[in-house]
Design a protein around this motif. Structure first.
Motif, PDB file in Angstrom:
ATOM      1  N   SER A 106      37.808  34.696  46.317  1.00  9.13           N
ATOM      2  CA  SER A 106      38.526  34.920  47.566  1.00  9.13           C
ATOM      3  C   SER A 106      38.012  33.962  48.636  1.00  9.13           C
ATOM      4  N   VAL A 107      38.946  33.252  49.259  1.00 11.04           N
ATOM      5  CA  VAL A 107      38.589  32.298  50.314  1.00 11.04           C
ATOM      6  C   VAL A 107      38.902  32.860  51.697  1.00 11.04           C
ATOM      7  N   LEU A 141      31.706  31.630  48.474  1.00  8.09           N
ATOM      8  CA  LEU A 141      31.945  30.218  48.154  1.00  8.09           C
ATOM      9  C   LEU A 141      30.636  29.506  47.798  1.00  8.09           C
ATOM     10  N   CYS A 151      38.047  26.348  39.615  1.00  8.62           N
ATOM     11  CA  CYS A 151      38.243  27.461  40.542  1.00  8.62           C
ATOM     12  C   CYS A 151      39.709  27.686  40.891  1.00  8.62           C
ATOM     13  N   PRO A 173      41.424  29.396  44.097  1.00 10.27           N
ATOM     14  CA  PRO A 173      41.219  30.060  45.392  1.00 10.27           C
ATOM     15  C   PRO A 173      42.332  31.072  45.650  1.00 10.27           C
ATOM     16  N   SER A 201      43.432  34.816  48.148  1.00  8.96           N
ATOM     17  CA  SER A 201      43.115  35.678  49.280  1.00  8.96           C
ATOM     18  C   SER A 201      42.923  37.095  48.762  1.00  8.96           C
ATOM     19  N   PRO A 229      36.816  24.954  46.699  1.00  7.63           N
ATOM     20  CA  PRO A 229      37.792  25.741  47.465  1.00  7.63           C
ATOM     21  C   PRO A 229      37.465  25.734  48.951  1.00  7.63           C
ATOM     22  N   GLU A 230      38.500  25.676  49.783  1.00  7.15           N
ATOM     23  CA  GLU A 230      38.324  25.658  51.235  1.00  7.15           C
ATOM     24  C   GLU A 230      38.460  27.074  51.796  1.00  7.15           C
TER      25      GLU A 230
END
Length: 236
Positions: A64-65, A77, A92, A94, A96, A218-219
């Protein structure tokens, strides 16, 4: 085998899932205190429970990002980055956790229209809205506290049709006051939202084409204003 990690709601929730078999193991430490220490122990327990000796045996990790807890997102992260140092081939996906939790809770309740609110501060938080079985990207929402006018997102929540069930993770008095207690279907324990998040993330990760998993880092999706900005009364 896919590892699922959510640290964006409260504490840490983790699962292991496999195509054709579904979710094989899940566990959570649903208190923010101690999450950094517990996350590694949860992974060791999970790998052992499905007969894996190391993270190198995993095919991917869904993490979860956000949006959600600033610190929680960073922990999740950073943990994934550490895993990738041990297993560089690990890719990965990413996701929510909030969006996946909203979808899962809607399915569990047999609803096609559902909204889930996650408070961050007294005035600010996030919402994910499921319409006709599809979830929209989670958004930042702020409710007035005797100061600036409410945001457009708050007005949009107020305008949801009566058929929408609105649930809150934990307690958010300002949201209840603004939307009206009659519109808030229930206050959910954050631990229940965590479980829904990993269940939803597990399903999405198993349904996804493996090409959706990426070698890129992931951002994070923080969305929320900084505490300093909120104290100045800035409204997004």
């Amino acid at each position: 085998m896919i590892l699922i990690i959510d640290t964006s709601i409260v504490g840490v929730a983790m699962a292991l899932a496999e195509r054709g078999k579904g979710m094989l193991w899940s566990a959570a430490h649903t208190e923010n205190a101690g999450s950094i220490l517990e996350i590694s122990e949860l992974l060791r327990t999970g790998l052992g429970s499905v007969g894996l000796k190391s993270v190198a045996a995993l095919q991917g990790v869904a993490v979860s990002v956000g949006p959600g807890s600033f610190t929680g997102i960073k922990i999740g992260l950073a943990f994934v980055q550490g895993l990738r140092l041990a297993a560089p081939a690990l890719k990965c996906l990413p996701l929510s956790g909030l969006e996946m939790a909203a979808l899962q809770l809607a399915r569990d309740a047999g609803r096609k229209d559902f909204a889930l609110l996650l408070p961050a501060t007294r005035t600010h938080g996030f919402h994910a809205v499921v319409t006709n079985g599809a979830v929209a990207p989670a958004r930042l929402v702020a409710f007035a506290d005797g100061g600036p006018a409410e945001t457009a997102e708050a007005a949009r929540l107020k305008a949801l049709p009566e058929g929408f069930a609105i649930a809150v993770s934990g307690l958010w008095p300002l949201a209840e006051n603004a939307l009206g207690s009659a519109r808030i279907a229930e206050a959910l324990a954050p631990s229940a939202v965590c479980r829904a998040a990993v269940c939803g993330m597990s399903e999405r990760s198993l349904d996804a084409d493996f090409a959706a998993f990426s070698a890129a880092s992931p951002e994070p999706r923080y969305l929320r204003l900084s505490t300093a900005e909120e104290k100045k009364g800035i409204v997004p």
